[in-house]
Write an enzyme that holds these catalytic residues in place. Structure first.
Site, PDB file in Angstrom:
ATOM      1  N   ASN A 130       8.145  -4.353   8.613  1.00 32.57           N
ATOM      2  CA  ASN A 130       8.131  -3.602   9.873  1.00 32.57           C
ATOM      3  C   ASN A 130       9.292  -4.035  10.767  1.00 32.57           C
ATOM      4  O   ASN A 130       9.584  -5.216  10.901  1.00 32.57           O
ATOM      5  CB  ASN A 130       6.822  -3.885  10.622  1.00 32.57           C
ATOM      6  CG  ASN A 130       5.632  -3.847   9.713  1.00 32.57           C
ATOM      7  OD1 ASN A 130       5.335  -2.816   9.123  1.00 32.57           O
ATOM      8  ND2 ASN A 130       4.962  -4.988   9.564  1.00 32.57           N
ATOM      9  N   GLY A 142       2.344  -8.549  -0.594  1.00 32.95           N
ATOM     10  CA  GLY A 142       2.938  -9.831  -0.221  1.00 32.95           C
ATOM     11  C   GLY A 142       3.349  -9.892   1.240  1.00 32.95           C
ATOM     12  O   GLY A 142       3.034 -10.831   1.957  1.00 32.95           O
ATOM     13  N   GLU A 182      12.064  -9.400   2.884  1.00 33.19           N
ATOM     14  CA  GLU A 182      11.656  -8.607   4.063  1.00 33.19           C
ATOM     15  C   GLU A 182      12.799  -8.545   5.076  1.00 33.19           C
ATOM     16  O   GLU A 182      13.050  -7.510   5.673  1.00 33.19           O
ATOM     17  CB  GLU A 182      10.402  -9.202   4.713  1.00 33.19           C
ATOM     18  CG  GLU A 182       9.203  -9.363   3.787  1.00 33.19           C
ATOM     19  CD  GLU A 182       8.864  -8.146   2.962  1.00 33.19           C
ATOM     20  OE1 GLU A 182       9.081  -7.006   3.425  1.00 33.19           O
ATOM     21  OE2 GLU A 182       8.378  -8.326   1.826  1.00 33.19           O
TER      22      GLU A 182
HETATM   23  N1  0A1 Z   1       7.522  -2.738   1.513  1.00 32.97           N
HETATM   24  C1  0A1 Z   1       6.842  -3.967   1.235  1.00 32.97           C
HETATM   25  C2  0A1 Z   1       5.719  -3.857   0.320  1.00 32.97           C
HETATM   26  C3  0A1 Z   1       4.475  -3.220   0.786  1.00 32.97           C
HETATM   27  C4  0A1 Z   1       4.126  -2.002   0.288  1.00 32.97           C
HETATM   28  C5  0A1 Z   1       2.928  -1.421   0.600  1.00 32.97           C
HETATM   29  C6  0A1 Z   1       2.089  -2.129   1.415  1.00 32.97           C
HETATM   30  O1  0A1 Z   1       0.862  -1.611   1.683  1.00 32.97           O
HETATM   31  C7  0A1 Z   1       0.327  -0.685   0.857  1.00 32.97           C
HETATM   32  C8  0A1 Z   1       2.419  -3.342   1.920  1.00 32.97           C
HETATM   33  C9  0A1 Z   1       3.629  -3.888   1.622  1.00 32.97           C
HETATM   34  C10 0A1 Z   1       7.814  -4.867   0.522  1.00 32.97           C
HETATM   35  O2  0A1 Z   1       8.516  -4.415  -0.367  1.00 32.97           O
HETATM   36  O3  0A1 Z   1       7.849  -6.028   0.810  1.00 32.97           O
HETATM   37 ZN    ZN Z   2      10.373  -4.486  -0.370  1.00 33.57          ZN
END
Ligand code: 0A1
Ligand code: ZN
Length: 880
Positions: free
Chosen positions: A271, A267, A304
């Site tokens: 970053n 989704g 995010e």
């Molecule tokens: N950390 C992001 C989710 C996310 C996880 C892995 C990804 O690529 C493999 C991309 C995004 C979230 O929780 O929104």
């Molecule tokens: Zn997340």
């Protein structure tokens, strides 16, 4: 290259990183035929790693290594070992500077991990292990570094060059190229690194923080999307304010950027200072996005943004701790959404997802605790368990502590661990320390997989006026885990008297001022609770607000459910009673003759919902959704999907015929004048009128058809337009179906987000989504195998939501899915592994189905060169 001999990685093997990287200096030279990455790492031995020689090992994936230098001296090939997935230098000093140059081909990167291209722009995705596709690095979240990034590219094609932090330098270079340098003041793990280069328009806004700092908010999108940014920007500002007010968290950089990209595996991604979003999760206009999309965008933008504290400032020590940031952040975003809209509706939506999909996962071959003990491919662990069950676990802590102590706990957690990479245990410890509560048994929620089952029995002692509840908890076995210990479960309840009045809950005889709602704490295998001073046998309202992610077994009578549906003061439980009643009615019809009678009490209850406009319309809109096929399948012992589909459809048609006039009236009542707004009230009205249309078209009602065609033509928003489209597509009016589908496509074919919805309306339809039609969609000019959203909207939607067609008795749906998984496995293993999910549930289906599903899985297993991602899922579901 990726190794195809999957290895299992264990939490118990965790060791601190032997080397730390204090600073990373990156220079990207971006070209059409590839990219060169110059990296300079300031490395030092980790004092916590013990003494003795330890080789330096850096992770890499699909890289071409051009050179390695140590403290300014280029190393010859004998001085290091390049194993492809590892770059090893046997002996290094205590402190040194390592210079590595790599070459990559983003334009050919179809996995969408690391640096890749999407609609002509460069972008990155580094979580979980994508940074190693950019350069050699200790790619683990407990190595935190300050980053400086210089991006160089052709100025005409890539006028916008972005990375994390603040832009500190920019200028022109030879040959029409230019550069921008970025610097981030906070140390961060490399999974939070991001880069974007493209021809993008910028939308700007500002936000003044609680301490009076002005933050520059910027959104970057392709020019064709420039009118679709307002909602995300507003959502961002609301999130920033809310996090200050509710959690005391202020934003920490001067700039916050959001970029929309069309090709994205998930989704969105948090970053640091530069969130990257799947276009479908950020772009919206009244004309192109549904209410659901507007709400989802608000929630994801918030999610995010909230990660800036829960994830970025305090991050995970290792990937076994993923729920530390995801469970907590989902809990935070659900609190936010609940505050922005209707709390009851939000709770219903969360619970419906949990009970349908997370419970299925928890009862399937991939079941894992929210803190897993092992994995093969971490990408497979971005699951409903880590996210949604993880959020429920945090929610239970909130329930046990109460809001004030919970806030004290979260303050302590952020203060104690700011700038650190920590574990779920550190989180629980902060909650314990701040509240003085003992959460040692509660920690089992992190270790044990499986959905606890609470079996509730009751009796009323009329002589003594005592109502006795006996609650027994069992936790089913899951792969690799048996004989589980009882967990600590907050169980909210109330008791209703004969007229629906809330009874005082006296745990002792004569207790004064007893509350009418309590949270019981279950800790033992079997517990008995006695409620004193009652005049008659009450109707229990159990597990209010779904206070724990458990299954409740209680022998509700239909009379009791009808009573709770109209009297329970807990809105969630009112909905829940309605759903249990509908489930019971549908289940009792599965496999019966077509003319088997439908309980008339269901009709009476639904008539009341449809016709009484004084009821909370948002709740009514939810209560009118019959339980989904997926949920009914999840509840079945040995599911016969086509028979379940048939029974559900019979109930729906029966209701629609009986309530035909009420539905027309409800439709007319819910058509409001006035400007489109995404408010709970308007959302409820649109949902009601679209449900009314859908039901009317199921019974070929001519007036319903007229209304749908008119709504399709005249709608001023996508919710109504697609509501009418879906109703017509799912009807027997074949000519209308073809016409509206064509008109819709012609009007919106330039808009990928709308085309995705158009695909999914067809792929989920039991009329327009039979296998030959799905095959045609795959040949459609707008379909693109490289775009995950398109794959999800056709293949994923068919296998996940068109259950009668997917489970067609000849097994053709299973074969089809196996073919698509094999095809995708070569280009995008993450997406391929997610698509397999419906097949992994094979044991839950009636024997004729399960055998065929298993055969399809075996075919995938036998594919040559299977990715680690798909291997893990298929292998575990065949042996599990
Ligand atoms: N950390 C992001 C989710 C996310 C996880 C892995 C990804 O690529 C493999 C991309 C995004 C979230 O929780 O929104
Ligand atoms: Zn997340």
């Amino acid at each position: 290259m990726r190794t195809n001999q999957p290895q299992t990685i264990y939490l118990s093997d965790y060791k601190v990183p032997p080397y730390l990287v204090d600073h990373v200096d990156l220079r990207f030279e971006l070209f059409e035929n590839g990219a060169r990455v110059h990296s300079i790492l300031a490395v030092r031995r980790n004092p916590e790693a013990g003494a003795g020689d330890i080789p330096l090992e850096l992770d890499g994936d699909s890289l071409v290594l051009e050179s390695v230098g140590l403290d300014g001296v280029t190393l010859n090939e004998a001085a290091f070992e390049n194993r492809g997935d590892k770059l090893i230098i046997a002996s290094v000093p205590e402190r040194f500077e390592l210079a590595v140059v790599t070459w990559l081909e983003p334009q050919n990167n179809t996995r969408l991990e690391g640096l890749y291209k999407s609609s002509g722009m460069f972008c990155t995705q580094c979580e979980a292990e994508g940074f190693r596709c950019i350069t050699y690095f200790p790619d683990r979240p407990d190595v935190m570094s300050r980053f400086r990034t210089r991006i160089e590219a052709d100025k005409r094609s890539y006028p916008v060059l972005l990375s994390n932090g603040n832009d500190v330098d920019r200028g022109d270079l030879d040959d029409g190229r230019h550069f921008v340098s970025w610097e981030g003041p906070f140390p961060k793990p490399c999974y939070l690194f991001a880069l974007v280069a493209g021809d993008l328009v910028e939308k700007r806004d500002t936000f003044t923080t609680c301490s009076g700092r002005d933050i520059d908010l910027r959104m970057y999108v392709e020019p064709r999307n420039s009118e679709k940014c307002d909602h995300a920007m507003d959502s961002l500002k609301r999130s920033m304010r809310w996090d200050e007010e509710v959690y005391g968290r202020e934003y920490d950089l001067d700039i916050f950027m959001i970029v929309a990209v069309d090709d994205f595996n998930m989704g969105a991604m948090e970053n640091k200072g530069l969130n990257i979003f799947n276009s479908s999760c950020v772009l919206a206009s009244q004309d192109t996005a549904t209410d659901l999309a507007f709400q989802r965008i608000e929630a994801i933008v918030a999610h995010e943004y909230f990660h800036n504290w829960s994830g970025n400032r305090v991050t995970c020590r290792d990937w076994f701790q993923l729920s530390l940031k995801e469970g907590f952040t989902v809990f935070r975003d659900s609190q936010f959404s609940s505050d922005m809209g209707s709390p009851t509706v939000k709770r219903i939506e969360d619970v419906a997802l949990l009970r349908t999909a997370q419970f299925a996962e928890d009862g399937g071959p991939m079941a894992h605790p929210i803190r897993p003990a092992s994995y093969m491919e971490i990408s497979n662990f971005y699951t409903l368990t880590i996210y949604e069950k993880g959020a429920e676990v945090v929610r239970m802590i909130h329930t046990l502590l109460g809001p004030d102590l919970f806030r004290k706990g979260s303050d302590l957690y952020f203060e104690r661990h700011d700038g650190q990479a920590v574990t779920t245990d550190d989180f629980v410890k902060a909650m314990e320390d701040a509240s003085g509560r003992d959460l040692s048994q509660f920690r089992l929620w992190y270790e044990q997989a499986g959905t606890p089952v609470l079996t509730v029995a009751d009796e009323f002692d009329a002589e003594q006026g005592i109502y006795r509840l006996t609650i027994k908890q069992t936790i089913p076995d899951t792969p690799g885990q048996t004989d589980k210990k009882p967990q600590h479960i907050p169980f909210a309840l109330g008791l209703l008297g004969g007229k629906g009045e809330s009874q005082p809950l006296r745990l002792q005889a004569g207790e004064q001022d007893a509350p009418t709602e309590r949270v019981l704490e279950l800790t033992g295998e079997t517990q008995v609770f006695e409620f004193h001073g009652l005049d008659g046998c009450p109707v229990p309202s159990l597990l209010r607000q779904f206070s724990a992610p458990v299954r409740v077994r209680y022998p509700w009578t239909r009379e009791q459910l009808l009573f709770l549906m109209s009297h329970d003061p807990d809105g969630f439980n009112r909905w829940d009673a309605g759903e249990r009643l509908a489930v019971d009615v549908i289940q009792s019809l599965v496999g019966t003759p077509k003319d088997a009678p439908v309980d008339s009490r269901l009709v009476t209850a639904y008539r009341h919902l449809v016709s009484d406009s004084s009821l909370d319309q948002a709740l009514v809109a939810k209560m009118l959704q019959l339980p989904s096929e997926a949920y009914l399948i999840e509840l079945a012992e040995s599911a016969d999907a086509p028979a379940i589909h048939d029974a559900r459809e019979r109930v729906l048609k029966h209701l629609a015929i009986a309530l035909r006039d009420d539905l027309i009236a409800c439709y007319r009542r819910s058509v409001e004048a006035g400007a489109y707004q995404v408010t709970p009230d308007q959302i409820a009205r649109r949902s009601l009128r679209n449900t009314a249309l859908a039901w009317l078209l199921q019974i070929n009602d001519e007036e319903g058809r007229e209304l749908a065609l008119r709504q399709f033509r005249e709608a001023d928003n996508m919710t109504d337009r697609i509501g009418a489209l879906r109703a017509l597509v799912n009807s027997d009016y074949e000519d209308d179906r073809a016409q509206v589908l064509e008109q819709f496509y012609e009007r919106f074919k330039e808009d990928p987000q709308v085309v995705e919805q158009w695909f999914s309306v067809q792929a989920t339809s039991d009329r327009a989504g039979q296998l030959p039609q799905i095959q045609q969609l795959l040949q459609h000019e707008a379909f693109d195998w490289k775009n995950p959203n398109k794959v999800r909207s056709v293949v994923g939607a068919f296998a996940g939501q068109n259950l009668a067609a997917f489970h067609s008795p000849d097994g053709s749906g299973y074969d089809f899915l196996a073919d698509q998984v094999c095809r995708l496995d070569d280009s995008n293993p993450q997406i391929a592994a997610r698509l397999v999910t419906p097949l992994t549930r094979w044991k839950r289906f009636a024997p004729a189905h399960s055998q065929r599903m298993k055969t399809a899985l075996e075919r995938i297993r036998d594919k040559a060169g299977l990715s680690r991602d798909v291997y893990e899922v298929v292998h575990k579901s065949l042996v599990g």
